[in-house]
Design a protein around this motif. Structure first.
Motif, mmCIF file in Angstrom:
data_model
loop_
_atom_site.group_PDB
_atom_site.id
_atom_site.type_symbol
_atom_site.label_atom_id
_atom_site.label_comp_id
_atom_site.label_asym_id
_atom_site.label_seq_id
_atom_site.Cartn_x
_atom_site.Cartn_y
_atom_site.Cartn_z
ATOM 1 N N GLY A 337 -4.776 7.989 6.790
ATOM 2 C CA GLY A 337 -5.802 7.827 7.490
ATOM 3 C C GLY A 337 -5.359 8.291 8.789
ATOM 4 N N LYS A 338 -5.879 7.600 9.846
ATOM 5 C CA LYS A 338 -5.418 8.008 11.144
ATOM 6 C C LYS A 338 -3.967 7.937 11.440
ATOM 7 N N GLN A 339 -3.400 6.812 10.954
ATOM 8 C CA GLN A 339 -1.977 6.419 11.341
ATOM 9 C C GLN A 339 -1.152 6.990 9.990
ATOM 10 N N GLY A 340 -1.785 7.343 8.973
ATOM 11 C CA GLY A 340 -1.050 7.658 7.823
ATOM 12 C C GLY A 340 -0.287 6.416 7.089
ATOM 13 N N CYS A 341 0.694 6.738 6.232
ATOM 14 C CA CYS A 341 1.609 5.690 5.811
ATOM 15 C C CYS A 341 2.851 5.669 6.274
ATOM 16 N N ARG A 342 3.435 4.688 6.605
ATOM 17 C CA ARG A 342 4.781 4.792 7.045
ATOM 18 C C ARG A 342 5.889 3.914 6.032
ATOM 19 N N VAL A 343 6.961 4.292 5.864
ATOM 20 C CA VAL A 343 8.031 3.565 4.997
ATOM 21 C C VAL A 343 9.142 3.176 5.689
ATOM 22 N N ILE A 357 6.166 -1.085 3.267
ATOM 23 C CA ILE A 357 5.342 0.198 3.213
ATOM 24 C C ILE A 357 4.089 -0.336 4.076
ATOM 25 N N HIS A 358 3.793 0.558 5.010
ATOM 26 C CA HIS A 358 2.591 0.288 5.967
ATOM 27 C C HIS A 358 1.389 1.287 5.541
ATOM 28 N N LEU A 359 0.438 0.468 5.024
ATOM 29 C CA LEU A 359 -0.778 1.382 4.381
ATOM 30 C C LEU A 359 -1.649 1.841 5.355
ATOM 31 N N GLU A 454 13.172 4.931 8.772
ATOM 32 C CA GLU A 454 11.759 5.457 8.743
ATOM 33 C C GLU A 454 11.486 6.609 7.938
ATOM 34 N N ALA A 455 10.535 6.943 7.005
ATOM 35 C CA ALA A 455 10.399 7.995 6.572
ATOM 36 C C ALA A 455 8.948 8.282 6.171
#
Length: 621
Positions: A337-343, A357-359, A454-455
């Motif tokens: 999405g706009k922010q993507g997915c951060r791990v 995981i931030h969806l 973070e990746a």
């Protein structure tokens, strides 16, 4: 000649002129044509008999599928009816403590739940300390595999053995080739993570994966036998090796058929458990390439001869394409999405990582569900399965967050009641450092100054979570090591449901066996939240077993949370909880194979004494 393929009529090709075509190319005389007629064409191939057994196989699968559906839906209806009747008075569940039939508990104890021999099922059996040779199927699965394999063998041998040798070999070539193409359909279907039968039948992917491996082995054996029969008749001809060489060189169908057989054979060797587990990421990459090569080779082999099995390959391709489209579609929808997915990866004590995981979009996790995690910068295109340990509530404003925190501290529940399945954009996993991917991310996190990094990554899922414990008055949740991740969300869900009156659960016992007390840090923030939930002391008890304590274990004064040194006596624990159960009882286990086998051995004798079900979670890929 007309052949019935399930309910569709397909015209089978007449005996082709391949032998004559090759003979003209090589200048062979008329006798050469006759000596090759059982190799290059359908001479001797019993197409009517082949498709008779195909239709029989289809009808048998339909009957078995219908029977399983009836059994599964009956079981689901029984549990749902039990759940509804208990909701009016959850404190009185005496009726549901006992079995209401004798045949089902007996069948469950001696067939459905039983291991093949003694108690070994999920624990791997090893040829040596370095060679893992996989696991043994359970008694019910073994019976199904014997019937499945026995029918394939019987159909291969159901030939007219009084005919001449070349005719019999040709008939066997046709039979094994037909069955190999047919068995490829369930082989692919059972391998799909998005297999619709998983949710319909509420059978775990692990079970379907077992049948995938055995259906593949049968397909490979039949493909090899099919090729061997063609080679035998060809080498027995007057031209011998020259005919074999000409066929592979000049006729594309036989060339691609040999490619498919070699690819299938390589897949069978490569998928052997020691190779699969020793180099799993490499295995996956090579496996997918060889699968595509074998599919394409088989399709070309069938299409170039215009054989009636071609529509089966369309079905195989449809299954395969659907699987990857579903994976990409769901992954793209929830992760991009706009922010993507951060791990976010954080190194924890006890050689583990907490992965948050931030969806990009919200989704609804269920207790017991799992996801496949992708971090391309570390593991390329491969993924790793993990149970969802925790799902955070939707992001709220600072004022709402403060009010919710105050409500939890005072023992209340916020408006979004936790017994309802909540949508979330943030989940956490616990990854124990073993080898490969899990070891890599742990070591990378430890190298950072604050032990976090973070990746960019994404998840695929959720999968699983089909087992509902809402109709059980007593739930015994057993975890070994990182298996606690499978149980935490069940505890939260059941506690909230008991307080809100939406579940039958009155007694919850969590038994967690861990090597040292440092591992408690894995889930400490989540357990702190659970311990503040309303009616927690009334319904929840926790027993922690430290198997390798580094010092003296303090017992503490809490009656609901107890700490012990040493290994638990599972038979005693299960029997004690069974004796004091309220209503029906569920025992769930997530841990090592040896732990699961021991717990199952403790539960089995009790299934005929009262209403108790055993559920286990295993990732035996």
């Amino acid at each position: 000649m007309t052949i019935r393929l399930f309910s569709r009529r397909v015209e089978a090709p007449a005996s082709d002129n391949l032998a004559r075509r090759h003979g003209l190319l090589q200048g062979w005389d008329a006798s050469g044509y006759d000596s090759l007629k059982f190799s290059f064409g359908l001479e001797g191939v019993e197409q009517d008999g082949n498709f008779f057994w195909v239709n029989m196989f289809g009808y048998m699968l339909a009957v078995i599928a219908f029977a399983l559906l009836v059994l599964r839906f009956s079981n689901m209806f029984f549990k749902h009816a039990r759940h509804l009747t208990i909701l009016s008075n959850p404190e009185r569940q005496q009726y549901w403590k006992l079995n209401r039939s004798t045949w089902w508990p007996w069948l469950n104890r001696h067939l459905l739940m039983a291991p093949l021999h003694k108690k070994k099922h999920n624990a791997t059996f090893q040829l040596s300390a370095a060679i893992d040779n996989g696991t043994l199927p359970g008694r019910w699965h073994f019976l199904m595999l014997v019937v499945y394999g026995g029918l394939n063998l019987a159909w291969c041998l159901a030939l007219d053995w009084t005919k001449e040798h070349k005719s019999v070999v040709a008939a066997l070539r046709g039979r094994t080739g037909t069955l190999a193409a047919l068995n490829l359909i369930p082989t692919v279907l059972f391998a799909l993570r998005n297999n619709p039968l998983i949710s319909i039948l509420q059978v775990s992917y692990d079970d379907f994966n077992l049948f995938h491996r055995w259906a593949a082995r049968i397909t490979i054996f039949e493909a090899i036998a099919h090729t061997a029969c063609w080679m035998d008749n060809t080498l027995r001809s007057e031209q011998g090796m020259a005919a074999l060489t000409a066929g592979l060189r000049d006729e594309g169908s036989y060339t691609w058929g040999m490619v498919a057989t070699c690819a299938f054979t390589f897949l069978g060797i490569q998928a052997w458990s020691p190779f699969r587990h020793a180099f799993y990421e490499t295995f996956l990459g090579v496996h997918r390439i060889m699968v595509l090569l074998s599919f394409f080779g088989l399709y070309q082999h069938l299409a170039k001869h215009g054989l009636p099995q071609v529509p089966w390959m369309y079905l195989v391709f449809a299954f395969y394409i659907f699987e990857w489209v579903a994976r990409f579609a769901w992954s793209a929808y929830y992760n991009f999405g706009k922010q993507g997915c951060r791990v976010h990866i954080e190194a924890m004590p006890g050689e583990a990582c907490r992965v948050t995981i931030h969806l990009a979009r919200e989704w609804t996790p269920k207790p017991g569900c799992n996801v496949h995690l992708y971090i391309p910068s570390i593991m390329g295109p491969h993924s790793h399965p993990f149970s969802v340990a925790w799902a955070y509530p939707p992001t709220a404003s600072s004022k709402e967050h403060k009010e919710r925190s105050l409500s939890q501290l005072e023992g209340g529940i916020h408006a979004s009641s936790p017994h309802m399945l909540q949508r979330t954009k943030q989940i956490s996993l616990i990854c124990r450092a073993r080898t490969g991917f899990t070891r890599t991310i742990y070591e990378k996190a430890c190298e950072q100054p604050n032990k976090t990094f973070e990746a960019w990554g994404f998840i695929e899922g959720p999968y699983g979570g089909h087992h509902s414990l809402d109709s059980y008055g007593t739930c015994l949740l057993i975890a070994g090591g990182v298996g606690i991740t499978h149980q935490v969300m069940y505890i939260k869900h059941l506690l909230a449901g008991a307080h809100a009156g939406t579940t039958a659960t009155r007694r919850i016992l969590l038994v967690w066996s861990i090597p040292d007390s440092e591992s408690l840090e894995w889930i400490r923030p989540w357990m702190d939240e659970i311990l503040r939930m309303p009616d927690r002391k009334k319904h929840l008890r926790i027993k922690l077993f430290i198997t390798k304590p580094k010092g003296r274990i303090e017992q503490g004064s809490s009656e609901s949370v107890k700490l012990f040194a040493g290994r638990p006596n599972w038979k005693t624990l299960v029997a004690e909880e069974m004796a004091h159960r309220e209503g029906a009882m569920a025992v769930t286990c997530c841990g090592s194979g040896g732990l699961a086998d021991t717990v199952r051995a403790s539960v089995r004798p009790l299934t005929t004494e009262g209403c108790v079900d055993y559920i286990e979670e295993a990732f035996s890929y």
